[in-house]
Design a protein around this motif. Structure first.
Motif, PDB file in Angstrom:
ATOM      1  N   ALA A   1       1.919  -5.829  46.068  1.00  0.00           N
ATOM      2  CA  ALA A   1       3.259  -5.974  46.873  1.00  0.00           C
ATOM      3  C   ALA A   1       4.589  -5.718  46.087  1.00  0.00           C
ATOM      4  O   ALA A   1       5.384  -5.412  46.365  1.00  0.00           O
ATOM      5  N   LEU A   2       4.538  -6.119  44.684  1.00  0.00           N
ATOM      6  CA  LEU A   2       5.747  -5.900  43.977  1.00  0.00           C
ATOM      7  C   LEU A   2       5.758  -4.377  43.481  1.00  0.00           C
ATOM      8  O   LEU A   2       6.677  -4.095  43.188  1.00  0.00           O
ATOM      9  N   GLU A   3       4.842  -3.628  43.489  1.00  0.00           N
ATOM     10  CA  GLU A   3       4.750  -2.205  42.987  1.00  0.00           C
ATOM     11  C   GLU A   3       5.066  -1.239  44.052  1.00  0.00           C
ATOM     12  O   GLU A   3       5.302  -0.170  43.639  1.00  0.00           O
ATOM     13  N   ASN A   4       4.916  -1.794  45.459  1.00  0.00           N
ATOM     14  CA  ASN A   4       5.039  -0.604  46.382  1.00  0.00           C
ATOM     15  C   ASN A   4       6.040  -0.983  47.627  1.00  0.00           C
ATOM     16  O   ASN A   4       6.214  -2.379  47.807  1.00  0.00           O
ATOM     17  N   PRO A   5       6.575   0.040  48.352  1.00  0.00           N
ATOM     18  CA  PRO A   5       6.774  -0.391  49.530  1.00  0.00           C
ATOM     19  C   PRO A   5       5.878  -1.204  50.420  1.00  0.00           C
ATOM     20  O   PRO A   5       4.659  -0.903  50.236  1.00  0.00           O
TER      21      PRO A   5
ATOM     22  N   ILE B   1       0.337  -2.374  52.101  1.00  0.00           N
ATOM     23  CA  ILE B   1      -0.702  -2.705  53.115  1.00  0.00           C
ATOM     24  C   ILE B   1      -1.906  -1.611  52.893  1.00  0.00           C
ATOM     25  O   ILE B   1      -3.153  -1.906  53.237  1.00  0.00           O
ATOM     26  N   LEU B   2      -1.762  -0.231  52.777  1.00  0.00           N
ATOM     27  CA  LEU B   2      -2.481   0.553  52.379  1.00  0.00           C
ATOM     28  C   LEU B   2      -3.525   0.316  51.037  1.00  0.00           C
ATOM     29  O   LEU B   2      -4.712   0.320  51.140  1.00  0.00           O
ATOM     30  N   ALA B   3      -2.716  -0.038  50.300  1.00  0.00           N
ATOM     31  CA  ALA B   3      -3.497  -0.530  49.061  1.00  0.00           C
ATOM     32  C   ALA B   3      -4.519  -1.689  49.104  1.00  0.00           C
ATOM     33  O   ALA B   3      -5.529  -1.667  48.704  1.00  0.00           O
ATOM     34  N   GLU B   4      -3.828  -2.618  49.959  1.00  0.00           N
ATOM     35  CA  GLU B   4      -4.758  -3.665  50.151  1.00  0.00           C
ATOM     36  C   GLU B   4      -6.069  -3.343  50.991  1.00  0.00           C
ATOM     37  O   GLU B   4      -7.160  -3.630  50.697  1.00  0.00           O
TER      38      GLU B   4
ATOM     39  N   THR C   1      14.515 -10.411  34.290  1.00  0.00           N
ATOM     40  CA  THR C   1      15.617 -10.190  35.525  1.00  0.00           C
ATOM     41  C   THR C   1      14.815  -9.624  36.948  1.00  0.00           C
ATOM     42  O   THR C   1      14.889 -10.397  37.825  1.00  0.00           O
ATOM     43  N   GLN C   2      13.811  -9.037  36.309  1.00  0.00           N
ATOM     44  CA  GLN C   2      12.870  -8.512  37.513  1.00  0.00           C
ATOM     45  C   GLN C   2      11.847  -9.414  37.973  1.00  0.00           C
ATOM     46  O   GLN C   2      11.628  -9.474  39.272  1.00  0.00           O
ATOM     47  N   ARG C   3      11.306 -10.164  37.108  1.00  0.00           N
ATOM     48  CA  ARG C   3      10.147 -11.031  37.871  1.00  0.00           C
ATOM     49  C   ARG C   3      10.904 -12.355  38.500  1.00  0.00           C
ATOM     50  O   ARG C   3      10.274 -12.874  39.411  1.00  0.00           O
ATOM     51  N   LEU C   4      11.971 -12.664  37.930  1.00  0.00           N
ATOM     52  CA  LEU C   4      12.776 -13.727  38.599  1.00  0.00           C
ATOM     53  C   LEU C   4      13.110 -13.327  40.002  1.00  0.00           C
ATOM     54  O   LEU C   4      13.288 -14.048  41.010  1.00  0.00           O
ATOM     55  N   CYS C   5      13.877 -12.079  40.042  1.00  0.00           N
ATOM     56  CA  CYS C   5      14.206 -11.699  41.440  1.00  0.00           C
ATOM     57  C   CYS C   5      12.948 -11.711  42.375  1.00  0.00           C
ATOM     58  O   CYS C   5      13.049 -12.092  43.515  1.00  0.00           O
TER      59      CYS C   5
END
Ligand code: COA
Length: 282
Positions: A239-243, A248-251, A168-172
């Motif tokens: 991108a999936l885990e964060n707002p 952007i900061l993680a990148e 359900t989560q990965r398809l979304c």
């Protein structure tokens, strides 16, 4: 290099990566091997995949992992052949009679998270049914290469269930809310063409091209710095885990940290000298 764990239900073939450094890199092809049950994931397959994930994670030579399913066997005289299948789901016979208390530990330590958590690039090579837990193996991989005769779906609704391996989560996240909702609520399958059109599948190929196209892509990924490609995977996953702003900061953190690696120095120097980069993996 350590030998991969052996299992009759998960065949592991390691193909050397030519033209790469450090020398000795491998593309590891994992074939789920229960063709008479359309490669359904029973406890034995799940244990074998988990064990193989542990082996691959601890083995620097493994650059890329390809998941696939065994093709159908020749049927006995007078019997119809089984259809092509990547994985037709979790083995439904193992659901019968189980309570929530019994199923919970299996899903708390589930095979899909092991696949998802692999730090190395993963590719699902799909020819045939990718249903339920099988679609979730494909969704847990980074890329999906499939034939038009493949069928993707989450038919759990027809069993009085919902996807339980992250579907359900990965398809979304991969397809968007609307398409995910329709697949999960209808339980209907979509063929390879449609899966490709909506972005569930990265590349659609003829059956006789599936292996060569997948290996072409695997070789390309394997030719990158094994260290940098893991960082690239982690950055996109952020991108999936964060707002958005945290992503952007993680990148930026990951990007800047790469300036302290040998492979960044090697890659930049090779570009400026018009040389081929010889990665060290550090
Ligand atoms: N779990 C256990 N066994 C499975 C299975 C699964 N998910 N999917 C297929 N099989 C078995 C069938 O029971 C059958 O076994 P048998 O020959 O010993 O009776 C064999 O695989 C071949 O499947 P069959 O149903 O005869 O093939 P088909 O061509 O008529 O239909 C499917 C193919 C994929 C449409 C059908 O097998 C199916 O609906 N499978 C279940 C899909 C599903 O609900 N997955 C989600 C599980 S959570």
């Amino acid at each position: 290099m350590s030998t991969p764990p052996e299992s009759a239900v998960l065949k592991i073939e390691n193909v050397p990566v030519e033209d790469s450094s450090p020398a000795g890199g491998l593309i590891s092809i994992w074939t789920i091997n229960r063709p008479n049950k359309l490669n359904a994931l029973n406890a034995e397959v799940n244990a074998a995949i988990k064990s193989a994930c542990g082996w691959a994670e601890g083995n620097d030579d493994v650059r890329v992992i390809v998941f696939t399913g065994s093709p159908p066997e020749t049927p006995p005289e007078g019997k119809r052949p089984k259809p092509h299948s990547f994985v037709a789901g979790a083995d439904i016979s193992e659901f019968e009679g189980k309570s929530s208390v019994e199923i919970r530990p299996i899903f708390d330590d589930n095979v899909w998270e092991y696949v998802w958590n692999l730090s190395k690039p993963t590719i699902a090579m799909v020819d045939g049914f990718a249903l339920g837990g099988g679609s979730e193996i494909a969704l847990s991989c980074d890329l999906r290469i499939a034939t038009a005769r493949s069928n993707f779906g989450t038919p759990e609704i027809n069993l009085g269930l919902i996807p339980g391996g992250g579907g359900t989560q990965r398809l979304c996240r991969l397809l968007g809310y609307g398409r995910a909702m329709e697949m999960v609520m209808s339980g209907e399958m979509i063929n390879g063409d449609e899966a490709h059109r909506i972005g569930l599948v990265n590349h659609l190929v003829e059956p006789d091209q599936l292996n060569s196209k997948t290996m072409e892509i695997a070789h390309n990924l394997a030719s990158k710095s094994p260290y940098t490609i893991r960082v690239a995977k982690a950055a996109v996953r952020a991108a999936l885990e964060n707002p958005f702003s945290a992503g952007i900061l993680a990148e930026r953190d990951l990007f800047c940290a790469l300036f302290d690696t040998e492979d960044m120095a090697i890659g930049v120097k090779a570009f400026l000298n018009r040389d081929k980069a010889e990665w060290t993996g550090a």
